[in-house]
Design a protein around this motif. Structure first.
Motif, PDB file in Angstrom:
ATOM      1  N   LYS A   1       0.867  -1.052  -0.162  1.00  0.00           N
ATOM      2  CA  LYS A   1      -0.120   0.016   0.040  1.00  0.00           C
ATOM      3  C   LYS A   1       0.874   1.268   0.057  1.00  0.00           C
ATOM      4  O   LYS A   1       1.819   1.588   0.906  1.00  0.00           O
TER       5      LYS A   1
ATOM      6  N   ILE B   1      -4.920   5.821  -2.363  1.00  0.00           N
ATOM      7  CA  ILE B   1      -4.069   4.803  -1.850  1.00  0.00           C
ATOM      8  C   ILE B   1      -3.652   3.773  -3.131  1.00  0.00           C
ATOM      9  O   ILE B   1      -4.693   3.230  -3.475  1.00  0.00           O
TER      10      ILE B   1
ATOM     11  N   LYS C   1       0.824   5.472   0.207  1.00  0.00           N
ATOM     12  CA  LYS C   1      -0.114   6.322   0.530  1.00  0.00           C
ATOM     13  C   LYS C   1       0.660   7.651   0.960  1.00  0.00           C
ATOM     14  O   LYS C   1       1.891   7.417   1.470  1.00  0.00           O
TER      15      LYS C   1
END
Length: 81
Positions: free
Chosen positions: A44, A53, A46
């Motif tokens: 992920k 995301i 971010k």
């Protein structure tokens, strides 16, 4: 030109044959959080200034579509700063 700039330019011109270590290095250089999978199968990516995301599969090879998305994500982070 910093390491992050060089990696970003290289990814922009050739989105093939990149490793997760390269993705993590670019994220570190740009101050972006890149979290490894916790029980899942995707990293992920971010940043607090971008609401999106980005997810990148943890398996290899990383397809060019994910590298192009990462380049757009880094550019969005740079524009918001």
């Amino acid at each position: 030109m910093s390491r992050g700039d060089k990696l970003l330019d290289s990814m922009r011109t050739n989105p093939r044959d990149w490793r997760l270590e390269d993705v993590e290095a670019l994220c570190r250089a740009e101050g972006i959080d890149c979290s490894p999978p916790r029980g899942g199968s995707h990293y992920k990516v971010k940043h607090q200034t971008v609401t999106e995301i980005l997810t990148i599969p943890a398996r290899r090879p990383i397809k060019p579509v994910y590298i192009r998305a990462l380049v757009r994500f880094v550019e969005a982070v740079r524009e918001s700063a």
